[in-house]
Design an enzyme around this catalytic site. Structure first.
Site, PDB file in Angstrom:
ATOM      1  N   TRP A 259     -47.901  43.231   9.839  1.00 30.96           N
ATOM      2  CA  TRP A 259     -47.923  44.674  10.102  1.00 30.96           C
ATOM      3  C   TRP A 259     -49.352  45.299  10.065  1.00 30.96           C
ATOM      4  O   TRP A 259     -49.497  46.331  10.637  1.00 30.96           O
ATOM      5  CB  TRP A 259     -46.783  45.220   9.650  1.00 30.96           C
TER       6      TRP A 259
ATOM      7  N   ASP B  45     -47.847  52.371   4.870  1.00 28.14           N
ATOM      8  CA  ASP B  45     -46.716  52.090   5.752  1.00 28.14           C
ATOM      9  C   ASP B  45     -45.623  51.645   4.799  1.00 28.14           C
ATOM     10  O   ASP B  45     -45.643  50.414   4.150  1.00 28.14           O
ATOM     11  CB  ASP B  45     -47.014  50.985   6.549  1.00 28.14           C
TER      12      ASP B  45
ATOM     13  N   LYS C 160     -34.225  49.678   7.641  1.00 21.90           N
ATOM     14  CA  LYS C 160     -34.113  48.559   6.607  1.00 21.90           C
ATOM     15  C   LYS C 160     -33.465  49.352   5.510  1.00 21.90           C
ATOM     16  O   LYS C 160     -32.431  49.075   5.169  1.00 21.90           O
ATOM     17  CB  LYS C 160     -35.661  48.350   6.073  1.00 21.90           C
TER      18      LYS C 160
END
Ligand SMILES: Cc1ncc(COP(=O)(O)O)c(C=O)c1O
Length: 360
Positions: free
Chosen positions: A102, A172, A196
């Protein structure tokens, strides 16, 4: 009705009580005679849902008054571009920490807009640890410092907050937001895709300090300017209304279950069960450095990789799904977000013991 034990990294399992409430309210939300999906986003019913969701998130995370909460779309992936577009503010470079898949995507996107200084990287050990801050080469003239609090694929989590001095810290938090208390005031910007720990895919949340808003690069599309959303209370265009509604129910569920400190306690208990088993096993292996192991995503491998398929098949027959590791890493991965009950983790560990006894 039998519900599976869902270890998916996202979209991920949601609290069953939230799903039940949404089902009950599906046709007629609070006597309005309509589903939340059918409401005008500017009507008083939906405005009250969005306002309550924001208020609950602010309470849960103790978000200071000088931060905006934005309900956006485009996933965390669009934030990879919105961040440099909005936060460069006349500067030419930004600092990024490279901890895995990511972070790499965030870096790649930022490179389109500025010079990216990779100030630390864990690539030397295949992204299995979080680089200690002592080795970071931060630049004083960077527009911001970006890091990925939890690498969902690699299962590496920062259990500490980096120090960036006067330079805004950008994080993030897609896969560990709401899993534990955080001090929002240490950040310039926190962002997360919802799918999530927050709710359904399609909603992205940004929590952003006021003074960072309003200096976008020229020709930035209106929709990619944080100011557009900040000035219009996330209602410049039609927001992802149903996602905001479900997120609101999840926030209430977290509050009813003791808030973020209680989430952290439960998450630690769940992760400890799994890691303790992995550490004593002669058959299953955790690839991540102990100090940096994620409480949310637990990758592991079988010493006999030829048994991967059989392991997954046996899990499925016991109602446990989505344990296959990401294609870039292989092996297995159990994602155990807030909504995963401890019983789910116990069932997994029980099955792993059984499998090891048979094949180890
Ligand atoms: C840490 C992290 N960042 C970013 C993303 C990308 O999010 P999205 O699919 O919402 O664009 C994900 C998705 O799983 C993620 O786990």
């Amino acid at each position: 009705m039998a519900r599976v034990i869902n270890f998916s990294a996202g979209p991920a399992t949601l609290p069953e009580s939230v799903l039940r409430q949404a089902a009950e309210e599906m046709l007629d939300w609070h006597g309005s005679g309509q589903s939340v999906m059918e409401m005008s986003h500017r009507g008083k019913e939906f405005m009250s849902i969005a306002a309550q969701a924001e208020a609950d998130l602010r309470e849960l995370m103790a978000i200071p008054a000088n931060y905006k909460v934005l309900f956006l779309q485009g996933g965390a992936s669009l934030q990879f571009a919105m961040i440099p577009l909005n936060l460069l503010r006349g500067k030419a470079s930004a600092d990024y920490v490279n901890t895995g898949e990511w972070a790499k995507k965030a870096i790649k996107e930022a490179k389109q807009y500025c010079q990216v200084n990779v100030v630390a990287s864990s690539e030397d050990k295949n992204f299995t640890y979080a680089p200690a801050q002592t080795g970071w080469k931060l630049s004083r003239d960077a527009a911001y410092v970006h890091y990925t609090a939890n690498e969902t694929i690699g299962g590496v989590e920062f259990h500490w907050v980096p120090q960036s001095g006067e330079v805004p810290l950008v994080c993030d938090m897609s896969s560990n937001i709401l899993s534990k208390p955080v001090d929002v005031s240490k950040y310039g910007l926190i962002y997360a895709g919802a799918q999530k720990n927050i709710g359904p895919a399609g909603l992205t949340i940004a929590i952003l300090r006021d003074d960072l808003i309003g200096q976008v690069l020229p020709k930035t599309p209106v929709m990619l300017d944080y100011k557009t959303h900040a000035e219009n209370e996330s209602m410049y265009n039609t927001p992802p209304t149903y996602g905001i509604y479900i997120a609101g129910l999840v926030f209430q569920w977290i509050k009813q279950n003791g808030g973020l400190a209680a989430m952290e306690k439960r998450n630690r208990e769940k992760a400890a069960l799994l890691y303790a088993f992995l550490d004593q096993s002669n058959f299953f292996v955790s690839p991540v450095a102990q100090a940096d192991r994620s409480l949310m995503n637990v990758p592991f491998t079988l010493k006999k990789a030829e048994l991967d398929e059989e392991f997954l098949k046996g899990a499925k027959s016991r109602g446990m799904i989505q344990l296959k590791g990401h294609r870039s890493v292989g092996g297995m991965r159990a994602s155990i977000y807030n909504a995963m009950p401890v019983e789910g983790v116990k069932a997994l560990v029980g099955y792993m013991k059984e499998f090891e006894a048979k094949h180890g």
